[in-house]
Design a protein around this motif. Structure first.
Motif, PDB file in Angstrom:
ATOM      1  N   HIS A  80     -69.413 -14.787  86.926  1.00 39.96           N
ATOM      2  CA  HIS A  80     -70.456 -15.816  86.773  1.00 39.96           C
ATOM      3  C   HIS A  80     -70.872 -16.412  88.113  1.00 39.96           C
ATOM      4  CE1 HIS A  80     -70.129 -15.809  82.346  1.00 39.96           C
ATOM      5  NE2 HIS A  80     -68.875 -15.498  82.605  1.00 39.96           N
ATOM      6  N   ASP A 138     -62.785 -18.246  80.101  1.00 38.47           N
ATOM      7  CA  ASP A 138     -63.814 -18.704  79.173  1.00 38.47           C
ATOM      8  C   ASP A 138     -63.154 -19.539  78.074  1.00 38.47           C
ATOM      9  OD1 ASP A 138     -65.695 -18.879  77.042  1.00 38.47           O
ATOM     10  OD2 ASP A 138     -66.713 -17.096  77.787  1.00 38.47           O
ATOM     11  N   TYR A 198     -64.493 -17.457  85.061  1.00 40.62           N
ATOM     12  CA  TYR A 198     -65.477 -18.188  85.855  1.00 40.62           C
ATOM     13  C   TYR A 198     -64.886 -18.527  87.222  1.00 40.62           C
ATOM     14  CZ  TYR A 198     -68.131 -18.784  81.540  1.00 40.62           C
ATOM     15  OH  TYR A 198     -68.851 -18.552  80.396  1.00 40.62           O
ATOM     16  N   TRP A 249     -68.886 -23.973  89.150  1.00 41.07           N
ATOM     17  CA  TRP A 249     -67.939 -23.944  88.026  1.00 41.07           C
ATOM     18  C   TRP A 249     -66.698 -24.785  88.305  1.00 41.07           C
ATOM     19  CZ3 TRP A 249     -70.286 -22.278  83.963  1.00 41.07           C
ATOM     20  CH2 TRP A 249     -71.259 -21.281  84.070  1.00 41.07           C
TER      21      TRP A 249
END
Length: 278
Positions: free
Chosen positions: A36, A62, A99, A135
């Motif tokens: 990501h 996730d 992420y 993130w």
């Protein structure tokens, strides 16, 4: 993935891990958007490392996988053992299930020639250089930062998206079937909401404001989502909509729906204000 799992950490806020990878693998990941990483969500300062020592990427799993995995293996050691044994085809081994939060590598000794005191203090190789991604920002519950989820949605759809300097959010320009407009998305991480506002371009400055207000009122009567409004004392016309995302649950899906519905409405009705103003 051509990486090694390490440093698994299981907490009430999620599951984090460290991946050690060759610098070329990191650079490929950054260019391809793995973990990501994207033009906006990679964060300020994100860059390829080039040849050199391995890169350590800290990642977060996730949230959709956390509850079930935590019931089966509630400890860090258990999760580490499970990940090492899983077949590469398992979703938990896919790069898109993680992420990236930071990417760093050790600063070579030669890189500190102009700072001998710092070089001596960091002789054990603990000094690292790199970057944080979006993130890694503030999050609520077991979710991920809303601003990063929003950035990722915009990266997938548009070009020329700019981060706002004065608020947490982004701005970009779009052209639809018969009109153009400027869209702005603003996020409040603490409250857990996102507001999307689009301002219609190219309306005549001398347009009759009362006519535009009447048109906005007519449209709003039939709308179940969002609202049109006309700026006070001007002919500025905009459409506003928003969504609240408690604990960041299903953030990507809700933001995707918000953006899609919002822009569909703007594209369908924006040109009618120009027609009303003439």
């Amino acid at each position: 993935m051509d990486v090694e799992f390490g440093g698994i950490d299981v907490t009430e806020h999620g599951i984090a891990a460290e991946f050690d990878m060759a610098s070329r693998v990191h650079d490929e990941a950054l260019a391809a958007g793995w973990f990501h990483l994207g033009p906006i969500s990679s964060g300020v300062g994100a860059r390829p490392f080039g040849p050199g020592s391995n890169v350590r990427v800290q990642v977060r799993l996730d949230p959709r996988y956390i509850s079930g995995l935590g019931l089966v293996v509630p400890t860090s050691a258990g999760v580490t053992e499970l990940l090492e044994k899983l077949d590469p085809t398992s979703p938990l081994r896919w790069q898109q299930s993680w992420y990236a939060m930071t990417a760093t590598r050790e600063v070579p000794a030669g890189g500190l020639d102009d700072a001998p005191e710092l070089a001596a203090a960091m002789a054990d190789g603990s000094l690292r250089e790199g970057y944080h991604t979006a993130w890694a920002g503030e999050r609520g519950g077991d979710g991920l930062p809303l601003v990063a989820s929003l950035a990722e949605q915009l990266e997938l759809r548009f070009q020329g998206v700019d981060a706002l300097a004065e608020q947490t959010g982004f701005r970009w320009k779009l052209s639809g079937s018969d009109a153009s407009w400027t869209s702005t998305a603003i996020v409040d991480e603490t409250a857990g909401w996102c507001v999307l506002y689009s301002s219609v371009d190219s309306l005549a400055r001398d347009a009759d404001r009362s006519v535009l207000v009447e048109r906005a009122s007519d449209l709003n009567t039939a709308l179940l989502f969002g609202a049109w409004h006309v700026g006070g004392g001007s002919s500025t016309v905009g459409f506003r909509s928003g969504v609240e995302i408690p604990d960041r649950i299903a953030a990507s899906e809700l933001l995707n729906r918000l953006i899609t519905r919002h822009l569909d409405i703007v594209d369908e009705y924006a040109s009618s204000f120009a027609e009303s103003a003439t």
